[in-house]
Write a protein that holds these residues in place. Structure first.
Motif, mmCIF file in Angstrom:
data_model
loop_
_atom_site.group_PDB
_atom_site.id
_atom_site.type_symbol
_atom_site.label_atom_id
_atom_site.label_comp_id
_atom_site.label_asym_id
_atom_site.label_seq_id
_atom_site.Cartn_x
_atom_site.Cartn_y
_atom_site.Cartn_z
ATOM 1 N N ARG A 49 22.080 -12.675 14.380
ATOM 2 C CA ARG A 49 21.292 -13.584 15.209
ATOM 3 C C ARG A 49 21.065 -14.915 14.494
ATOM 4 N NH1 ARG A 49 16.182 -10.876 17.855
ATOM 5 N NH2 ARG A 49 17.005 -12.002 19.656
ATOM 6 N N ASP A 50 20.974 -15.972 15.281
ATOM 7 C CA ASP A 50 20.652 -17.297 14.748
ATOM 8 C C ASP A 50 19.191 -17.310 14.318
ATOM 9 O OD1 ASP A 50 20.136 -20.106 14.395
ATOM 10 O OD2 ASP A 50 21.824 -20.539 15.720
ATOM 11 N N PRO A 51 18.886 -17.795 13.103
ATOM 12 C CA PRO A 51 17.478 -17.807 12.679
ATOM 13 C C PRO A 51 16.635 -18.838 13.415
ATOM 14 C CG PRO A 51 18.854 -18.871 11.027
ATOM 15 C CD PRO A 51 19.792 -18.267 12.048
ATOM 16 N N ALA A 52 17.271 -19.846 14.006
ATOM 17 C CA ALA A 52 16.537 -20.876 14.739
ATOM 18 C C ALA A 52 16.577 -20.590 16.229
ATOM 19 C CB ALA A 52 17.131 -22.251 14.452
ATOM 20 N N ILE A 53 15.433 -20.732 16.888
ATOM 21 C CA ILE A 53 15.335 -20.519 18.326
ATOM 22 C C ILE A 53 15.108 -21.871 18.989
ATOM 23 C CG2 ILE A 53 14.161 -19.282 20.178
ATOM 24 C CD1 ILE A 53 13.053 -17.387 18.053
ATOM 25 N N LEU A 54 16.003 -22.282 19.868
ATOM 26 C CA LEU A 54 15.862 -23.530 20.605
ATOM 27 C C LEU A 54 15.388 -23.210 22.013
ATOM 28 C CD1 LEU A 54 19.150 -25.356 19.502
ATOM 29 C CD2 LEU A 54 16.868 -25.588 18.531
ATOM 30 N N ARG A 55 14.092 -23.185 22.186
ATOM 31 C CA ARG A 55 13.554 -22.914 23.518
ATOM 32 C C ARG A 55 12.106 -23.383 23.576
ATOM 33 N NH1 ARG A 55 13.345 -17.164 21.872
ATOM 34 N NH2 ARG A 55 11.149 -16.634 21.521
ATOM 35 N N GLY A 56 11.642 -23.569 24.791
ATOM 36 C CA GLY A 56 10.246 -23.957 24.987
ATOM 37 C C GLY A 56 9.905 -25.316 24.429
ATOM 38 N N GLY A 57 10.891 -26.212 24.304
ATOM 39 C CA GLY A 57 10.616 -27.553 23.809
ATOM 40 C C GLY A 57 10.366 -27.624 22.325
ATOM 41 N N ALA A 58 10.741 -26.571 21.563
ATOM 42 C CA ALA A 58 10.515 -26.573 20.117
ATOM 43 C C ALA A 58 11.578 -25.715 19.440
ATOM 44 C CB ALA A 58 9.120 -26.048 19.786
ATOM 45 N N ILE A 59 11.625 -25.840 18.107
ATOM 46 C CA ILE A 59 12.524 -25.014 17.308
ATOM 47 C C ILE A 59 11.685 -23.946 16.618
ATOM 48 C CG2 ILE A 59 14.216 -24.959 15.448
ATOM 49 C CD1 ILE A 59 14.737 -27.912 15.966
ATOM 50 N N GLY A 60 11.899 -22.702 16.988
ATOM 51 C CA GLY A 60 11.148 -21.610 16.405
ATOM 52 C C GLY A 60 11.939 -20.877 15.341
ATOM 53 N N ASP A 61 11.289 -19.932 14.686
ATOM 54 C CA ASP A 61 11.910 -19.134 13.630
ATOM 55 C C ASP A 61 12.009 -17.697 14.101
ATOM 56 O OD1 ASP A 61 12.005 -17.373 11.177
ATOM 57 O OD2 ASP A 61 12.147 -19.340 10.210
ATOM 58 N N ARG A 62 13.217 -17.231 14.344
ATOM 59 C CA ARG A 62 13.425 -15.917 14.933
ATOM 60 C C ARG A 62 12.986 -14.793 13.997
ATOM 61 N NH1 ARG A 62 17.886 -16.653 17.537
ATOM 62 N NH2 ARG A 62 17.153 -16.314 19.646
ATOM 63 N N PHE A 63 13.265 -14.921 12.697
ATOM 64 C CA PHE A 63 12.857 -13.854 11.780
ATOM 65 C C PHE A 63 11.347 -13.670 11.806
ATOM 66 C CE2 PHE A 63 11.034 -12.699 7.669
ATOM 67 C CZ PHE A 63 11.587 -11.443 7.476
ATOM 68 N N ILE A 64 10.603 -14.772 11.720
ATOM 69 C CA ILE A 64 9.142 -14.661 11.691
ATOM 70 C C ILE A 64 8.625 -14.134 13.023
ATOM 71 C CG2 ILE A 64 7.004 -16.007 11.558
ATOM 72 C CD1 ILE A 64 8.270 -17.642 9.342
ATOM 73 N N GLU A 65 9.204 -14.572 14.132
ATOM 74 C CA GLU A 65 8.799 -14.031 15.434
ATOM 75 C C GLU A 65 9.046 -12.531 15.503
ATOM 76 O OE1 GLU A 65 10.112 -15.917 18.960
ATOM 77 O OE2 GLU A 65 9.407 -17.904 18.393
ATOM 78 N N ASP A 66 10.216 -12.099 15.042
ATOM 79 C CA ASP A 66 10.518 -10.663 15.044
ATOM 80 C C ASP A 66 9.537 -9.901 14.167
ATOM 81 O OD1 ASP A 66 12.648 -11.053 16.760
ATOM 82 O OD2 ASP A 66 14.181 -10.953 15.194
ATOM 83 N N LEU A 67 9.248 -10.452 12.993
ATOM 84 C CA LEU A 67 8.330 -9.794 12.062
ATOM 85 C C LEU A 67 6.939 -9.670 12.674
ATOM 86 C CD1 LEU A 67 8.156 -8.707 9.100
ATOM 87 C CD2 LEU A 67 7.346 -10.985 8.456
ATOM 88 N N GLU A 68 6.478 -10.728 13.319
ATOM 89 C CA GLU A 68 5.144 -10.709 13.924
ATOM 90 C C GLU A 68 5.063 -9.731 15.091
ATOM 91 O OE1 GLU A 68 4.514 -14.821 14.786
ATOM 92 O OE2 GLU A 68 3.739 -15.273 12.774
ATOM 93 N N LYS A 69 6.209 -9.382 15.668
ATOM 94 C CA LYS A 69 6.249 -8.364 16.725
ATOM 95 C C LYS A 69 6.360 -6.951 16.154
ATOM 96 C CE LYS A 69 8.530 -11.461 20.018
ATOM 97 N NZ LYS A 69 9.801 -11.757 20.736
#
Length: 512
Positions: A320-340
């Protein structure tokens, strides 16, 4: 960031790849011209230009895999999660030559026989300096470690620098509180692409360069026209010995390095392979894993492994790409996954280009903040109590290092790179002098998860257990080191503007 800016950013990423491709084609053209002219003439020098090298030698290559432990007989170590972070292009001396107790240096010898003082490193480093396979072989000079001024752009002497604590305070704080390895070597001479293959396969298919992107926007197995330089297939023992002898020779001041018996065995092959990676064992043994790297990135090693790339159950869900391009911002996929609440048993993170600390534009401060953010997230999660984090840099980047690497095989080892090991179970304030390379992290995973080794590299590697104390149960809360991110606003105007426009995706054209 509004949707229109996101669209512009995505268009820019495509443009950056095209510029990168043109740059690599120009580089390849001049390299071919150089080899034909330079090595053709140098053959007249004969074979008495130097002395035999004195680097220690260990044979390497492909080995038959051993047998993994049955599921009901797997070892029960306290480490249940391994996170492997691979950043870009630094030597140990560049980051830790001044660190108390580590094997560092104040002075460096250069090609004319003189010594120079290592200057204090700067946060932003320009221009980039040579870190190809040939650059490393010549810089090492058979163990003399005195030709780093002869790499591409080496005459600027910018590669003869080292950071202080003030320059990289978080990395030094991690070394104070956890484990700093001062004898981790890059798995091969360089550059980026084959080094990353070693981080998943303990093998790189004898590749000696990054890809030649002659096709469109795809990469590796996604582009049938992409080629890569590699040693010839099926070299015999005599030919491999000839190559190793040539790589290990020493040349005196004023003598030209003779690459003839190395490059004569190079050929072009397609940049798509099908050899085993450790993820294959994970799949067979039911061990969860995820590999975070940008789709199309030069650093995405699994993009070059056909059976991974072609499997829709793996490519996308697990790569998976570590950067998420959505919602008008660049998110961090690893941290989002970890927080879930999602952290696989084995995780690789290849940071976005603006945060990987590659010389030539990116800020080390910004890159170190990225690391702090990710380590803090792991420490603040429920997984911290049984997680081991390995942070390393993929090749020497053209920077000076004074410790001669051992010579395992025709691929290396290359110069030392930093390696930081963070875990509640890691020894505290320990400088580990055990000899490691990237395959050692795979050996650690194999020991932890009861898996087979794959090649001579990981079969023969140290398992990195010397960095841990599994006999004494730690207090995970007490071992947390939650650090503050630094203020990185005082950047050169050009660098600051690049980050303002593109955030963590800045400097995407810097790929090797």
């Amino acid at each position: 960031m509004d949707p229109e800016r996101i669209r512009r950013l995505q268009a820019r990423r495509r443009m950056a790849r095209r510029r990168m491709y043109r740059r690599r084609r120009r580089t390849l053209f001049f390299l071919v011209v150089f080899i034909v002219f330079y090595f053709g003439g140098r053959g007249l020098l004969g074979d008495d230009a130097g002395e035999s090298g004195s680097r220690p030698v260990r044979e390497g290559g492909i080995a038959g895999a051993t047998t993994p432990d049955p599921a009901d007989e797997r070892p029960n170590f306290p480490i249940k999660h391994v996170v492997f972070i691979v950043k870009e292009n630094r030597t140990f001396d560049n980051y830790f030559a001044r660190y108390p107790g580590a094997e560092g240096a104040d002075l460096a010898r250069i090609s004319n026989g003189n010594q120079v003082l290592l200057q204090e490193a700067t946060d932003v480093f320009e221009p980039d300096i040579g870190h190809s396979f040939a650059d490393a072989v010549e810089g090492i000079n058979g163990g003399r470690m005195d030709r780093f001024d002869l790499v591409f752009n080496g005459e600027t002497m910018n590669g003869f620098t080292s950071f202080t604590r003030e320059g990289i305070p978080a990395y030094w704080a991690y070394a104070d509180n956890f484990v700093l390895s001062d004898h981790t070597f890059s798995s091969m001479y360089g550059p980026t692409f084959p080094e990353h293959l070693y981080t998943v396969a303990a093998y790189a298919g004898d590749i000696v360069d990054n890809k030649d992107p002659t096709g469109g926007e795809g990469g590796y197995c996604d582009d049938p026209e992409e080629l890569v330089t590699a040693f010839e297939r099926n070299l015999n023992e005599k030919e491999r010995a000839e190559i190793m002898e040539a790589e290990g020779r020493q040349f005196r001041p004023g003598e030209e390095f003779d690459f003839t018996n190395i490059v004569k065995y190079w050929e072009k092959i397609r940049a798509c392979f099908d050899f085993e990676v450790i993820m294959d064992q994970f799949e067979r043994e039911g061990i969860s894993w995820r590999y975070y790297a940008a789709d199309g990135s030069w650093m995405n090693a699994l993009l070059a492994i056909e059976h991974i790339f072609e499997d829709p159950k793996l490519w996308g869900p697990k790569v998976r790409d570590p950067a998420i391009l959505r919602g008008g911002a660049i998110g961090d996929r690893f941290i989002e996954d970890l927080e879930k609440g999602n952290l696989p048993q084995a995780t690789w993170i290849v940071p976005p280009p603006g945060t990987n600390e590659h010389p030539g534009g990116p800020s080390v401060c910004v890159g170190e903040n990225w690391t702090v953010r990710h380590v803090n997230a792991i420490m603040n999660s429920k997984f911290w109590k049984n997680t081991a984090i390995f942070i390393t840099w993929d090749d020497f980047g053209g920077f000076y290092d004074h410790v001669p690497p051992p010579q395992y095989d025709i691929m290396g080892l290359g110069p030392r790179v930093p390696m930081i090991i963070i875990s509640p179970w890691a020894k505290q304030g320990f400088i580990d002098k055990t000899e490691y390379e990237f395959s050692s992290v795979l050996k650690f995973m194999e020991r932890i998860f009861g898996l087979a080794c794959m090649t001579d590299r990981d079969c023969g590697a140290s398992d990195m257990f010397n960095a841990f104390d599994f006999e004494t149960r730690p207090d995970p809360e007490a071992r947390k080191l939650i650090l503050e991110e630094r203020d990185c606003t005082d950047l050169p105007r050009k660098t600051a503007k690049e980050y303002e426009r593109h955030g963590p995706l800045a400097f995407e054209e810097l790929a090797d």
